[in-house]
Design an enzyme around this catalytic site. Structure first.
Site, mmCIF file in Angstrom:
data_model
loop_
_atom_site.group_PDB
_atom_site.id
_atom_site.type_symbol
_atom_site.label_atom_id
_atom_site.label_comp_id
_atom_site.label_asym_id
_atom_site.label_seq_id
_atom_site.Cartn_x
_atom_site.Cartn_y
_atom_site.Cartn_z
ATOM 1 N N GLY A 78 0.789 -1.228 0.000
ATOM 2 C CA GLY A 78 0.000 0.000 0.000
ATOM 3 C C GLY A 78 0.820 1.277 0.000
ATOM 4 O O GLY A 78 1.913 1.333 -0.542
ATOM 5 N N SER A 79 0.264 2.285 0.642
ATOM 6 C CA SER A 79 0.781 3.650 0.603
ATOM 7 C C SER A 79 2.187 3.769 1.195
ATOM 8 O O SER A 79 2.597 2.969 2.040
ATOM 9 C CB SER A 79 -0.188 4.543 1.379
ATOM 10 O OG SER A 79 0.459 5.673 1.879
#
Lengths: 158, 429
Positions: A82-83
């Site tokens: 993810g981020s």
């Protein structure tokens, strides 16, 4: 002050030196020794948008740990996804007192490595056998990252 | 243990001051955690240095609870507070928490705005460029091929590696802040030739030409290859910067893709062999009608009511040509009274949009052009939002889950029409 009886000391020592059911070896990510109850997931974990740092709780929709907190657990997971806010979110769990006690992950990414560094908890990777196959949630796990060893006491065996 | 040059040892030992020493200490711990053997010099760093909401500052109340305390204790992971000098590397601040002028419309408090403005002054005083965008490459920071960078923001990272041939890992807040001071990042991952080669292939069998189609293919790609490096080949046409922006953001969201190759399109994939750096390996995926329909279905699976009350464009931040297109679609129309239309971009691009007359057209139609942030980053949506619409696969992936709202995904035209009618009528044709 309470003085333990000789028999109690013997008992404590016996428990402490009870041989682990499983040992695995790996590489130190962050040094130190830590032990605690394992929280295991076969799914990668998102930081930003995937974890609530106020509780150390996984919040990602459809995640098998959704609603479960890793606070004060040994977190065993395949890796980070993810981020780029992964390290920042895990770092915040250190501030809120909801950090894991230690981490074991399989895949090295910049997210997981930096997250472990700023969490400052004993962390290992690059294992000789897969911790996800050998550790189950509730097992007792001792990480000696400096020695490159993980000891596992199976919950059923205790 | 990572090897240090004489210069790096001197920095660690305090030659360049306490803050640089703390930055090197953190970078050494990080390099060892990765198993990196060396550092690489970088003079292109993008992160969110020192910016924090008030509640984070409150954790460091005993250290002064200010920018200096947060930069020392959080960004540099230092046990003590140090004086933070002007940054040494070319340093850029990525997206932030609110629009500097329209923060009231975004529902921010006066107190939050004062904190934001104070941080921004500190950022500027420390020699950091206030780009305030997830698209630094549209606002004054375009790396060149082979340039070693230290960037945060997954959509910018995948753009830098794949489209430009720049070299960056998906860095975090602490590593970018440290790199701003020390001009170093671990020489690991995407900085190395071998790491950049394709691991799986995707055969594209349906025409992929528009922004929506590129975005959908990106979302499929991330789901298929997760965080590995795909090589895409087949009927991908009409590449533009915007389409790469939407493809990469989608692939980074659904799977964590940090680099992709498109044969004959991206710079490290002149041929299939070039992309793989040798014989092809990994899994072979096919993107056909069935996969395309499934992606569309999945991106629209959280939409039930067709009554749309919010349309958000600008994820990643809109480019000037996207704003021009939106203005053309809106000219002579009005945003419906039951709906809001917010479009997000950088300050640099907004200045151009104002000068070019697009912002006036948007405003006249009832749309609002906002900067610095987006609804996901700031968790700001118009009051009472229940059903939103997006032209970004990334935003529909994140925002509805974060805010507990419904979401639709479609073309920019679908979104503009929804804003003007308050009805979602998008479909896959």
């Amino acid at each position: 002050m309470y003085q333990p009886l000789a028999g109690e000391i013997e008992l404590m020592v016996t428990i402490a030196i009870d041989a682990p059911d499983v040992r695995i070896r790996g590489r130190k990510v962050v040094g130190g020794v830590s032990e605690g109850e394992a929280l295991v997931t076969s799914q990668t974990i998102s930081g930003w948008g995937g974890v609530n740092p106020m509780k150390g709780e996984v919040i990602e929709s459809h995640h098998e740990l959704r609603g479960v907190s890793f606070a004060n657990k040994i977190l065993v997971f395949p890796g980070a996804k993810g981020s780029s806010g992964w390290s920042g979110i895990f770092h915040l769990t250190r501030l809120t007192g909801c950090a894991p006690l230690g981490m074991l992950y399989n895949t090295t990414t910049t997210k997981a490595a930096l997250g472990a560094v700023v969490l400052r908890v004993p962390t290992m990777t690059d294992f000789d056998s897969n911790p996800l196959d050998l550790i189950e949630t509730g097992d007792w796990v001792r990480i000696d990252a400096d020695a490159g060893e993980v000891q596992i006491w199976k919950r059923q065996a205790q | 243990m990572v090897r240090l040059t004489d210069d790096e040892s001197a920095m660690r030992d305090g030659r360049d001051g306490a803050a640089v020493a703390k930055a090197m200490d953190l970078l050494i711990r990080y390099a060892d955690a990765l198993g990196a053997e060396d550092f690489v010099y970088t003079n292109n760093v993008a992160g969110v240095p020192g910016s924090s909401p008030q509640w984070v500052k409150d954790y460091y109340a005993e250290d002064g609870g200010d920018y200096r305390a947060v930069f020392s204790r959080f960004d540099l992971d230092s046990d003590e507070v140090v004086d933070v000098p002007r940054m040494n590397a070319f340093s850029c601040h990525l997206q932030g928490g609110m629009d500097p002028e329209l923060w009231r419309e975004q529902g921010m408090s006066e107190e939050a705005f004062v904190n934001f403005a104070t941080d921004e002054r500190e950022v500027a005083d420390h020699g950091i460029q206030v780009l305030k965008t997830c698209t630094p490459y549209l606002a004054g920071n375009v790396p060149v091929m082979g340039e070693h960078c230290a960037w945060m923001e997954s959509s910018a990272v995948v753009f830098c590696n794949s489209v430009i041939g720049g070299r960056t890992n998906c860095e975090g807040r602490e590593s970018t802040s440290a790199a701003m001071l020390a001009n170093r990042v671990p020489d690991w991952g995407f900085h190395k030739d071998d790491y950049r080669r394709a691991q799986h292939s995707i055969d594209v069998q349906v025409p992929v030409d528009t922004i929506r189609e590129w975005g959908m293919l990106g979302y499929y790609t991330g789901s298929a290859v997760e965080d590995s490096i795909p090589m895409l080949d087949g009927s991908i046409t009409a590449p533009t910067l915007i389409k790469h922006k939407h493809f990469g953001a989608a692939a980074a969201s659904s799977g964590g893709v940090e680099m992709y190759h498109m044969v004959g399109v991206t710079p490290e994939a002149a041929t299939r062999d070039h992309a793989f750096g040798g014989p092809e390996q990994g899994e072979r995926f096919t993107y056909g009608q069935e996969e395309r329909a499934a992606v569309y279905e999945r991106l629209n699976s959280i939409g039930h009511s067709h009554d749309v009350d919010y349309v958000m464009l600008g994820c990643p931040h809109y480019s000037i040509d996207q704003i021009a297109d939106a203005a053309r679609m809106l000219e002579g129309r009005r945003v419906h009274e039951n709906c809001a239309l917010w479009i997000f971009t950088s300050r640099a691009v907004k200045a151009t949009a104002v000068a070019s007359g697009h912002e006036a057209i948007l405003r006249k139609a009832g749309a609002i052009l906002m900067t610095d942030t987006c609804s996901a980053i700031s968790q700001a949506v118009p009051n009472g939002t229940k059903v939103a619409a997006f032209d970004s696969a990334k935003q529909v992936h994140y925002l509805p889950a974060m805010m507990g709202i419904e979401g639709w995904f479609g073309t920019t035209q679908d979104c503009i029409d929804a804003a003007c009618t308050s009805r979602w009528q998008g479909r896959l044709n």
